[in-house]
Design an enzyme around this catalytic site. Sequence first.
Site, mmCIF file in Angstrom:
data_model
loop_
_atom_site.group_PDB
_atom_site.id
_atom_site.type_symbol
_atom_site.label_atom_id
_atom_site.label_comp_id
_atom_site.label_asym_id
_atom_site.label_seq_id
_atom_site.Cartn_x
_atom_site.Cartn_y
_atom_site.Cartn_z
ATOM 1 N N ASP A 1 -0.272 5.248 6.581
ATOM 2 C CA ASP A 1 -0.491 5.935 5.051
ATOM 3 C C ASP A 1 0.315 7.044 4.782
ATOM 4 O O ASP A 1 1.600 6.935 5.139
ATOM 5 C CB ASP A 1 -1.900 6.326 5.042
ATOM 6 C CG ASP A 1 -2.645 6.060 3.731
ATOM 7 O OD1 ASP A 1 -2.115 6.498 2.645
ATOM 8 O OD2 ASP A 1 -3.540 5.383 3.676
ATOM 9 N N HIS B 1 -3.672 10.410 -0.440
ATOM 10 C CA HIS B 1 -4.251 9.233 -0.169
ATOM 11 C C HIS B 1 -4.577 8.938 1.315
ATOM 12 O O HIS B 1 -5.557 8.428 1.880
ATOM 13 C CB HIS B 1 -3.392 7.901 -0.395
ATOM 14 C CG HIS B 1 -3.791 6.542 -0.438
ATOM 15 N ND1 HIS B 1 -3.595 5.707 0.495
ATOM 16 C CD2 HIS B 1 -4.478 5.878 -1.496
ATOM 17 C CE1 HIS B 1 -4.162 4.588 0.231
ATOM 18 N NE2 HIS B 1 -4.607 4.530 -0.879
ATOM 19 N N SER C 1 -8.238 0.223 -0.927
ATOM 20 C CA SER C 1 -7.544 1.255 -0.146
ATOM 21 C C SER C 1 -9.059 2.045 0.766
ATOM 22 O O SER C 1 -8.841 2.457 1.707
ATOM 23 C CB SER C 1 -6.828 2.082 -0.578
ATOM 24 O OG SER C 1 -5.366 1.689 -0.875
#
Length: 465
Positions: free
Chosen positions: A171, A222, A401
Amino acid sequence: MSKSNKLHQRALATAMAVALTAGFAGSAAAAGRVDTAGLHSPDQTSFDRFIVKYRNGTSVTAQQGSLTKATKASAQALSASRVRSLAVGGEVVQASRALDRVEAEGFMRQIAADPNVEYVEADLIMKPLMTPNDPHYGTYLWGMQSGTPGIRADQAWNTTSGAGVVVAVLDTGYTDHSDLVGNILPGYDFISQSRTAGDGNGRDSDAHDNGDYYRNEDSSWHGTHTAGTVAAVGNNNKGVIGVAYGAKVVPVRVLGRGGGYTSDIADGIIWASGGSVAGVPANANPAEVINMSLGGASTCSSTYQAAIDGAVSRGTTVVVAAGNSNADVSGFTPASCNNVIAVAATNNSGTRASYSNYGSKIDVAAPGGDSPDCTTLIVSTGNDGLSAPGAENYLCMAGTSMAAPHVAGTVALMQAARGTKAPLTPAQVESILKSSLRAFPGSNDKPIGNGIIDANAAVAAAAAF
Ligand SMILES: [Ca+2]
Ligand SMILES: [Ca+2]
Ligand SMILES: [Ca+2]
Ligand SMILES: [Ca+2]
Protein backbone atom coordinates in the site's frame (compact mmCIF):
# COMPACT_ATOMS: atom_id res chain seq x y z
CA MET A 1 -4.48 -73.89 46.48
CA SER A 2 -2.30 -73.42 43.43
CA LYS A 3 -1.28 -70.04 42.19
CA SER A 4 -3.29 -70.47 39.01
CA ASN A 5 -6.37 -71.28 41.04
CA LYS A 6 -5.99 -68.06 43.00
CA LEU A 7 -5.78 -66.16 39.74
CA HIS A 8 -8.84 -67.94 38.47
CA GLN A 9 -10.83 -67.03 41.56
CA ARG A 10 -9.77 -63.45 41.39
CA ALA A 11 -10.88 -63.27 37.77
CA LEU A 12 -14.28 -64.67 38.66
CA ALA A 13 -14.67 -62.20 41.49
CA THR A 14 -13.97 -59.33 39.13
CA ALA A 15 -16.54 -60.61 36.70
CA MET A 16 -19.08 -60.76 39.47
CA ALA A 17 -18.34 -57.19 40.56
CA VAL A 18 -18.90 -56.00 37.02
CA ALA A 19 -22.21 -57.84 36.88
CA LEU A 20 -23.28 -56.31 40.16
CA THR A 21 -22.42 -52.83 39.04
CA ALA A 22 -24.34 -53.33 35.83
CA GLY A 23 -27.30 -54.80 37.64
CA PHE A 24 -27.52 -52.06 40.26
CA ALA A 25 -26.61 -49.00 38.24
CA GLY A 26 -27.29 -45.91 40.29
CA SER A 27 -26.95 -47.69 43.61
CA ALA A 28 -24.54 -46.49 46.26
CA ALA A 29 -22.02 -49.12 45.20
CA ALA A 30 -21.56 -47.80 41.62
CA ALA A 31 -18.38 -45.93 40.69
CA GLY A 32 -18.73 -42.25 40.00
CA ARG A 33 -19.36 -40.64 36.66
CA VAL A 34 -16.33 -39.15 34.87
CA ASP A 35 -17.24 -36.11 32.79
CA THR A 36 -14.45 -35.89 30.22
CA ALA A 37 -16.12 -33.42 27.83
CA GLY A 38 -14.13 -30.48 29.18
CA LEU A 39 -10.84 -32.28 28.57
CA HIS A 40 -11.35 -31.87 24.83
CA SER A 41 -11.80 -28.11 24.87
CA PRO A 42 -9.65 -26.52 22.13
CA ASP A 43 -8.82 -23.67 24.54
CA GLN A 44 -7.32 -25.66 27.39
CA THR A 45 -4.73 -28.40 27.33
CA SER A 46 -3.62 -28.55 30.95
CA PHE A 47 -5.70 -29.04 34.07
CA ASP A 48 -4.85 -28.47 37.72
CA ARG A 49 -8.28 -28.16 39.31
CA PHE A 50 -11.17 -30.56 39.46
CA ILE A 51 -14.66 -30.65 40.94
CA VAL A 52 -15.59 -33.83 42.79
CA LYS A 53 -19.11 -34.54 44.06
CA TYR A 54 -19.23 -37.03 46.92
CA ARG A 55 -22.31 -38.84 48.05
CA ASN A 56 -24.04 -37.31 51.07
CA GLY A 57 -22.46 -38.33 54.31
CA THR A 58 -18.92 -38.81 53.01
CA SER A 59 -16.67 -37.32 55.66
CA VAL A 60 -13.98 -34.79 54.81
CA THR A 61 -11.42 -37.24 56.13
CA ALA A 62 -12.73 -39.93 53.80
CA GLN A 63 -12.67 -37.46 50.89
CA GLN A 64 -9.04 -36.53 51.49
CA GLY A 65 -8.08 -40.18 51.97
CA SER A 66 -9.74 -41.09 48.71
CA LEU A 67 -7.94 -38.25 46.89
CA THR A 68 -4.57 -39.28 48.25
CA LYS A 69 -5.22 -42.83 47.09
CA ALA A 70 -6.13 -41.58 43.61
CA THR A 71 -2.86 -39.69 43.26
CA LYS A 72 -0.83 -42.84 43.95
CA ALA A 73 -1.57 -44.22 40.49
CA SER A 74 0.24 -41.32 38.85
CA ALA A 75 3.65 -42.10 37.31
CA GLN A 76 5.09 -38.76 38.49
CA ALA A 77 4.77 -37.29 41.96
CA LEU A 78 1.31 -35.88 42.45
CA SER A 79 -0.73 -34.75 45.40
CA ALA A 80 -4.21 -33.32 45.61
CA SER A 81 -6.16 -31.52 48.27
CA ARG A 82 -9.66 -30.24 48.93
CA VAL A 83 -9.94 -26.47 48.60
CA ARG A 84 -13.57 -25.80 49.52
CA SER A 85 -17.15 -26.91 49.03
CA LEU A 86 -19.28 -25.48 46.25
CA ALA A 87 -22.73 -24.05 46.92
CA VAL A 88 -24.15 -26.34 44.22
CA GLY A 89 -22.52 -29.38 45.79
CA GLY A 90 -19.11 -30.81 45.10
CA GLU A 91 -15.63 -30.05 46.31
CA VAL A 92 -12.96 -28.04 44.55
CA VAL A 93 -9.82 -30.17 44.34
CA GLN A 94 -6.41 -28.65 43.63
CA ALA A 95 -3.72 -30.85 42.09
CA SER A 96 -0.10 -30.13 42.96
CA ARG A 97 0.80 -29.69 39.29
CA ALA A 98 -0.88 -29.23 35.92
CA LEU A 99 -1.87 -32.46 34.17
CA ASP A 100 -2.16 -32.98 30.44
CA ARG A 101 -5.36 -34.40 28.96
CA VAL A 102 -4.36 -38.04 29.27
CA GLU A 103 -3.08 -37.77 32.82
CA ALA A 104 -6.05 -35.64 33.87
CA GLU A 105 -8.46 -38.25 32.60
CA GLY A 106 -6.53 -41.04 34.36
CA PHE A 107 -6.60 -39.07 37.62
CA MET A 108 -10.33 -38.41 37.28
CA ARG A 109 -10.97 -42.13 36.73
CA GLN A 110 -8.94 -42.97 39.83
CA ILE A 111 -11.01 -40.51 41.86
CA ALA A 112 -14.26 -41.93 40.46
CA ALA A 113 -13.24 -45.47 41.39
CA ASP A 114 -14.20 -44.52 44.97
CA PRO A 115 -17.86 -45.58 45.32
CA ASN A 116 -18.48 -42.46 47.43
CA VAL A 117 -17.93 -40.30 44.33
CA GLU A 118 -21.01 -39.28 42.33
CA TYR A 119 -19.14 -37.45 39.60
CA VAL A 120 -15.87 -35.72 38.78
CA GLU A 121 -15.16 -33.05 36.19
CA ALA A 122 -12.31 -30.70 35.31
CA ASP A 123 -12.66 -27.22 36.82
CA LEU A 124 -12.37 -25.57 33.40
CA ILE A 125 -11.09 -22.06 32.89
CA MET A 126 -13.71 -19.92 31.20
CA LYS A 127 -12.85 -16.84 29.18
CA PRO A 128 -14.97 -13.78 28.58
CA LEU A 129 -16.68 -13.81 25.22
CA MET A 130 -14.55 -11.23 23.51
CA THR A 131 -15.95 -7.72 23.44
CA PRO A 132 -12.97 -5.45 22.96
CA ASN A 133 -12.66 -2.30 25.05
CA ASP A 134 -11.50 -0.17 22.11
CA PRO A 135 -13.91 2.80 22.27
CA HIS A 136 -14.69 3.00 18.52
CA TYR A 137 -15.54 -0.69 18.33
CA GLY A 138 -19.21 -0.61 19.29
CA THR A 139 -20.29 2.39 17.23
CA TYR A 140 -18.18 2.02 14.12
CA LEU A 141 -16.76 -1.44 13.60
CA TRP A 142 -19.99 -3.12 12.48
CA GLY A 143 -17.98 -4.94 9.83
CA MET A 144 -16.24 -7.05 12.48
CA GLN A 145 -19.31 -7.76 14.61
CA SER A 146 -21.93 -10.51 14.40
CA GLY A 147 -24.89 -8.46 13.18
CA THR A 148 -26.24 -9.01 9.67
CA PRO A 149 -23.49 -7.14 7.74
CA GLY A 150 -20.53 -8.28 9.88
CA ILE A 151 -17.91 -10.99 9.49
CA ARG A 152 -18.29 -12.35 13.08
CA ALA A 153 -14.66 -11.60 13.97
CA ASP A 154 -15.88 -11.00 17.52
CA GLN A 155 -16.78 -14.68 17.80
CA ALA A 156 -13.56 -15.82 16.12
CA TRP A 157 -11.61 -13.85 18.76
CA ASN A 158 -12.74 -16.39 21.36
CA THR A 159 -10.43 -18.79 19.54
CA THR A 160 -7.58 -16.66 18.20
CA SER A 161 -6.28 -13.12 17.69
CA GLY A 162 -4.02 -14.11 14.79
CA ALA A 163 -0.89 -14.16 16.97
CA GLY A 164 2.15 -15.57 15.19
CA VAL A 165 0.94 -14.80 11.67
CA VAL A 166 2.40 -12.16 9.33
CA VAL A 167 0.31 -10.13 6.89
CA ALA A 168 2.07 -8.06 4.22
CA VAL A 169 0.15 -4.92 3.30
CA LEU A 170 1.16 -3.59 -0.13
CA ASP A 171 0.00 0.00 0.00
CA THR A 172 1.17 3.57 0.64
CA GLY A 173 3.31 2.59 3.64
CA TYR A 174 2.48 3.30 7.27
CA THR A 175 2.55 6.01 9.90
CA ASP A 176 3.57 5.66 13.54
CA HIS A 177 -0.01 5.58 14.79
CA SER A 178 -0.02 4.56 18.45
CA ASP A 179 -2.95 2.17 17.83
CA LEU A 180 -1.06 0.37 15.05
CA VAL A 181 2.69 0.72 15.27
CA GLY A 182 3.08 -1.96 17.95
CA ASN A 183 2.00 -4.51 15.35
CA ILE A 184 4.29 -3.27 12.55
CA LEU A 185 7.35 -5.29 11.54
CA PRO A 186 10.20 -3.99 9.36
CA GLY A 187 8.99 -3.41 5.82
CA TYR A 188 10.43 -2.04 2.61
CA ASP A 189 9.82 0.87 0.27
CA PHE A 190 9.66 -0.49 -3.30
CA ILE A 191 8.84 2.78 -5.02
CA SER A 192 11.74 3.14 -7.44
CA GLN A 193 10.97 6.62 -8.70
CA SER A 194 11.84 9.47 -6.35
CA ARG A 195 9.12 11.77 -7.71
CA THR A 196 6.39 9.21 -6.92
CA ALA A 197 7.96 8.24 -3.60
CA GLY A 198 8.17 11.75 -2.22
CA ASP A 199 10.84 10.73 0.27
CA GLY A 200 13.76 12.07 -1.73
CA ASN A 201 15.02 8.76 -3.07
CA GLY A 202 14.10 5.51 -4.78
CA ARG A 203 13.89 2.17 -3.03
CA ASP A 204 14.91 2.09 0.60
CA SER A 205 14.31 0.14 3.77
CA ASP A 206 11.98 2.71 5.33
CA ALA A 207 8.34 2.01 4.46
CA HIS A 208 6.93 5.06 6.25
CA ASP A 209 4.26 6.92 4.30
CA ASN A 210 5.53 10.43 3.54
CA GLY A 211 2.14 11.38 2.14
CA ASP A 212 0.77 10.62 -1.31
CA TYR A 213 -0.74 14.07 -1.98
CA TYR A 214 -0.92 14.67 -5.69
CA ARG A 215 -2.11 17.63 -7.74
CA ASN A 216 -5.25 18.79 -5.90
CA GLU A 217 -5.70 15.67 -3.74
CA ASP A 218 -4.62 15.54 -0.10
CA SER A 219 -2.63 12.63 1.25
CA SER A 220 -4.87 9.59 1.81
CA TRP A 221 -3.07 7.62 4.58
CA HIS A 222 -4.59 4.67 2.79
CA GLY A 223 -1.90 2.21 3.92
CA THR A 224 -2.28 3.19 7.57
CA HIS A 225 -6.02 2.64 7.21
CA THR A 226 -5.88 -0.80 5.53
CA ALA A 227 -3.12 -1.98 7.90
CA GLY A 228 -5.30 -0.91 10.84
CA THR A 229 -8.23 -2.98 9.62
CA VAL A 230 -5.89 -5.97 9.42
CA ALA A 231 -4.07 -5.55 12.72
CA ALA A 232 -4.66 -2.36 14.70
CA VAL A 233 -3.78 -2.97 18.34
CA GLY A 234 -6.82 -4.44 20.12
CA ASN A 235 -8.18 -4.38 23.66
CA ASN A 236 -5.92 -1.47 24.61
CA ASN A 237 -8.73 0.94 25.54
CA LYS A 238 -7.90 3.01 22.47
CA GLY A 239 -9.50 3.66 19.11
CA VAL A 240 -10.09 0.64 16.93
CA ILE A 241 -9.13 -3.03 16.72
CA GLY A 242 -7.83 -5.04 13.77
CA VAL A 243 -9.53 -8.20 12.53
CA ALA A 244 -6.29 -10.04 13.39
CA TYR A 245 -5.18 -7.75 16.21
CA GLY A 246 -2.61 -10.28 17.42
CA ALA A 247 -0.98 -10.63 13.98
CA LYS A 248 1.90 -8.51 12.65
CA VAL A 249 1.98 -6.38 9.52
CA VAL A 250 4.93 -6.08 7.16
CA PRO A 251 4.34 -2.77 5.36
CA VAL A 252 5.41 -2.88 1.72
CA ARG A 253 5.33 0.60 0.23
CA VAL A 254 4.34 0.43 -3.43
CA LEU A 255 1.94 3.37 -3.86
CA GLY A 256 3.03 7.01 -3.76
CA ARG A 257 2.00 10.26 -5.39
CA GLY A 258 -0.33 9.35 -8.23
CA GLY A 259 -0.14 5.61 -7.52
CA GLY A 260 2.52 3.01 -8.26
CA TYR A 261 4.02 1.02 -11.12
CA THR A 262 3.12 -2.63 -11.72
CA SER A 263 6.85 -3.40 -11.85
CA ASP A 264 7.37 -2.14 -8.29
CA ILE A 265 4.23 -3.90 -7.04
CA ALA A 266 5.33 -7.20 -8.63
CA ASP A 267 8.68 -6.97 -6.85
CA GLY A 268 6.82 -6.20 -3.65
CA ILE A 269 4.70 -9.35 -4.04
CA ILE A 270 7.79 -11.50 -4.53
CA TRP A 271 9.64 -9.96 -1.57
CA ALA A 272 6.66 -10.02 0.79
CA SER A 273 6.18 -13.74 0.21
CA GLY A 274 9.82 -14.57 0.89
CA GLY A 275 11.17 -14.58 -2.65
CA SER A 276 14.33 -12.74 -3.61
CA VAL A 277 14.49 -9.41 -5.38
CA ALA A 278 17.82 -8.16 -6.72
CA GLY A 279 19.27 -5.30 -4.67
CA VAL A 280 16.85 -5.78 -1.77
CA PRO A 281 17.75 -7.61 1.47
CA ALA A 282 15.60 -10.68 2.14
CA ASN A 283 12.35 -10.23 4.05
CA ALA A 284 12.98 -11.61 7.53
CA ASN A 285 9.24 -12.11 8.03
CA PRO A 286 7.70 -13.74 4.95
CA ALA A 287 3.96 -13.27 4.97
CA GLU A 288 1.30 -15.97 5.18
CA VAL A 289 -1.05 -13.52 3.47
CA ILE A 290 -0.69 -10.45 1.26
CA ASN A 291 -3.29 -7.69 1.14
CA MET A 292 -3.48 -5.59 -2.01
CA SER A 293 -6.09 -2.85 -1.80
CA LEU A 294 -5.00 -1.54 -5.19
CA GLY A 295 -5.66 -2.01 -8.85
CA GLY A 296 -6.09 -0.57 -12.30
CA ALA A 297 -8.28 -0.94 -15.35
CA SER A 298 -6.74 -3.76 -17.38
CA THR A 299 -7.00 -7.49 -17.71
CA CYS A 300 -4.46 -9.43 -15.63
CA SER A 301 -0.98 -8.90 -17.05
CA SER A 302 1.72 -11.58 -17.38
CA THR A 303 3.88 -9.76 -14.84
CA TYR A 304 1.16 -9.73 -12.21
CA GLN A 305 0.27 -13.37 -12.81
CA ALA A 306 3.89 -14.48 -12.55
CA ALA A 307 4.41 -12.56 -9.29
CA ILE A 308 1.18 -13.91 -7.79
CA ASP A 309 1.96 -17.48 -8.85
CA GLY A 310 5.37 -17.10 -7.23
CA ALA A 311 3.82 -15.96 -3.95
CA VAL A 312 1.26 -18.77 -4.01
CA SER A 313 4.01 -21.32 -4.69
CA ARG A 314 5.63 -20.17 -1.43
CA GLY A 315 2.36 -20.70 0.43
CA THR A 316 1.27 -17.06 0.59
CA THR A 317 -2.43 -16.32 0.12
CA VAL A 318 -3.01 -13.23 -2.04
CA VAL A 319 -6.08 -11.10 -1.25
CA VAL A 320 -7.02 -8.34 -3.72
CA ALA A 321 -9.66 -5.60 -3.70
CA ALA A 322 -12.03 -5.95 -6.66
CA GLY A 323 -12.12 -2.24 -7.47
CA ASN A 324 -14.60 0.62 -7.01
CA SER A 325 -15.82 1.24 -10.56
CA ASN A 326 -19.25 -0.43 -10.39
CA ALA A 327 -18.08 -2.59 -13.28
CA ASP A 328 -17.21 -6.19 -14.05
CA VAL A 329 -14.01 -7.14 -12.22
CA SER A 330 -12.74 -9.00 -15.29
CA GLY A 331 -11.45 -5.67 -16.60
CA PHE A 332 -9.37 -4.93 -13.48
CA THR A 333 -5.92 -6.07 -12.40
CA PRO A 334 -4.66 -7.69 -10.24
CA ALA A 335 -8.17 -8.62 -8.99
CA SER A 336 -8.93 -10.63 -12.14
CA CYS A 337 -5.71 -12.65 -12.00
CA ASN A 338 -5.78 -16.36 -11.27
CA ASN A 339 -4.75 -17.58 -7.82
CA VAL A 340 -6.05 -14.54 -5.93
CA ILE A 341 -8.99 -14.03 -3.60
CA ALA A 342 -10.90 -11.18 -5.24
CA VAL A 343 -12.99 -9.25 -2.70
CA ALA A 344 -16.15 -7.25 -3.43
CA ALA A 345 -17.54 -4.71 -0.94
CA THR A 346 -20.81 -4.79 0.98
CA ASN A 347 -22.61 -1.95 2.76
CA ASN A 348 -23.87 -1.91 6.33
CA SER A 349 -27.04 -3.69 5.25
CA GLY A 350 -24.96 -6.60 3.99
CA THR A 351 -25.59 -6.17 0.28
CA ARG A 352 -23.41 -4.88 -2.57
CA ALA A 353 -21.94 -1.45 -2.00
CA SER A 354 -23.02 0.86 -4.83
CA TYR A 355 -19.48 1.30 -6.15
CA SER A 356 -18.21 -2.30 -5.85
CA ASN A 357 -17.00 -4.17 -8.88
CA TYR A 358 -18.81 -7.44 -9.49
CA GLY A 359 -18.91 -10.46 -11.76
CA SER A 360 -17.99 -14.13 -11.87
CA LYS A 361 -14.38 -13.45 -10.88
CA ILE A 362 -15.42 -12.19 -7.45
CA ASP A 363 -14.57 -14.82 -4.85
CA VAL A 364 -16.04 -13.40 -1.66
CA ALA A 365 -17.63 -10.24 -0.27
CA ALA A 366 -16.69 -8.31 2.86
CA PRO A 367 -17.64 -5.01 4.52
CA GLY A 368 -16.41 -1.98 2.60
CA GLY A 369 -19.05 0.51 3.73
CA ASP A 370 -21.12 3.01 1.78
CA SER A 371 -22.64 6.44 2.34
CA PRO A 372 -23.93 8.38 4.19
CA ASP A 373 -21.71 8.75 7.28
CA CYS A 374 -18.94 7.31 9.42
CA THR A 375 -21.28 4.84 11.11
CA THR A 376 -21.93 3.23 7.71
CA LEU A 377 -18.32 3.47 6.47
CA ILE A 378 -15.19 1.68 7.67
CA VAL A 379 -13.27 3.40 10.48
CA SER A 380 -9.59 2.69 10.98
CA THR A 381 -6.28 4.30 11.89
CA GLY A 382 -5.42 7.50 10.01
CA ASN A 383 -3.65 10.83 10.09
CA ASP A 384 -4.72 14.46 9.75
CA GLY A 385 -1.81 15.68 7.63
CA LEU A 386 -2.86 17.17 4.29
CA SER A 387 0.53 16.54 2.68
CA ALA A 388 3.18 15.30 5.15
CA PRO A 389 2.12 13.32 8.23
CA GLY A 390 0.47 15.39 10.97
CA ALA A 391 -1.29 14.10 14.07
CA GLU A 392 -2.73 10.61 14.26
CA ASN A 393 -6.50 10.23 14.08
CA TYR A 394 -9.18 7.82 12.93
CA LEU A 395 -10.62 8.10 9.44
CA CYS A 396 -13.75 6.68 7.89
CA MET A 397 -13.43 5.43 4.32
CA ALA A 398 -15.43 3.30 1.91
CA GLY A 399 -14.16 0.96 -0.78
CA THR A 400 -13.19 -2.51 -1.78
CA SER A 401 -9.85 -1.33 -0.31
CA MET A 402 -11.55 -1.56 3.08
CA ALA A 403 -13.21 -4.91 2.31
CA ALA A 404 -9.99 -6.73 1.32
CA PRO A 405 -8.23 -6.23 4.70
CA HIS A 406 -11.25 -7.75 6.47
CA VAL A 407 -10.49 -10.88 4.41
CA ALA A 408 -6.71 -10.72 4.85
CA GLY A 409 -7.19 -10.41 8.61
CA THR A 410 -9.52 -13.38 8.57
CA VAL A 411 -6.94 -15.44 6.68
CA ALA A 412 -4.45 -14.58 9.43
CA LEU A 413 -6.93 -15.79 12.05
CA MET A 414 -7.43 -19.01 10.09
CA GLN A 415 -3.70 -19.73 9.87
CA ALA A 416 -3.20 -18.91 13.56
CA ALA A 417 -6.00 -21.34 14.44
CA ARG A 418 -3.99 -24.13 12.82
CA GLY A 419 -1.74 -24.21 15.88
CA THR A 420 0.91 -26.86 15.32
CA LYS A 421 -0.69 -28.22 12.13
CA ALA A 422 0.78 -27.27 8.76
CA PRO A 423 -0.49 -23.94 7.41
CA LEU A 424 -3.33 -24.12 4.92
CA THR A 425 -2.34 -23.73 1.27
CA PRO A 426 -3.75 -20.69 -0.53
CA ALA A 427 -6.17 -22.98 -2.38
CA GLN A 428 -7.36 -24.49 0.90
CA VAL A 429 -7.80 -21.01 2.38
CA GLU A 430 -9.95 -19.92 -0.56
CA SER A 431 -11.98 -23.11 -0.47
CA ILE A 432 -12.69 -22.83 3.27
CA LEU A 433 -13.60 -19.14 3.00
CA LYS A 434 -16.06 -19.90 0.20
CA SER A 435 -17.64 -22.84 1.97
CA SER A 436 -18.19 -20.94 5.23
CA LEU A 437 -19.80 -17.73 3.90
CA ARG A 438 -22.73 -15.94 5.50
CA ALA A 439 -25.58 -15.73 3.03
CA PHE A 440 -26.43 -12.21 1.85
CA PRO A 441 -29.47 -10.90 3.75
CA GLY A 442 -31.06 -9.77 0.50
CA SER A 443 -30.50 -10.06 -3.21
CA ASN A 444 -27.74 -8.14 -4.96
CA ASP A 445 -28.38 -6.26 -8.19
CA LYS A 446 -25.08 -7.61 -9.54
CA PRO A 447 -23.29 -10.86 -8.62
CA ILE A 448 -20.62 -10.60 -5.93
CA GLY A 449 -20.17 -14.23 -4.95
CA ASN A 450 -22.26 -16.29 -2.57
CA GLY A 451 -21.95 -14.32 0.63
CA ILE A 452 -20.01 -12.32 3.21
CA ILE A 453 -17.03 -14.02 4.82
CA ASP A 454 -17.68 -15.56 8.24
CA ALA A 455 -14.47 -15.33 10.26
CA ASN A 456 -15.84 -17.48 13.05
CA ALA A 457 -16.93 -20.33 10.79
CA ALA A 458 -13.75 -20.05 8.70
CA VAL A 459 -11.56 -20.23 11.82
CA ALA A 460 -13.43 -23.27 13.12
CA ALA A 461 -13.13 -24.98 9.73
CA ALA A 462 -9.45 -24.07 9.44
CA ALA A 463 -8.72 -25.47 12.92
CA ALA A 464 -10.53 -28.72 12.12
CA PHE A 465 -9.12 -29.21 8.61
CA1 LIG B 1 12.29 5.91 -1.01
CA1 LIG C 1 11.07 5.35 2.12
CA1 LIG D 1 -7.14 -0.21 19.81
CA1 LIG E 1 -10.04 -16.59 -6.97
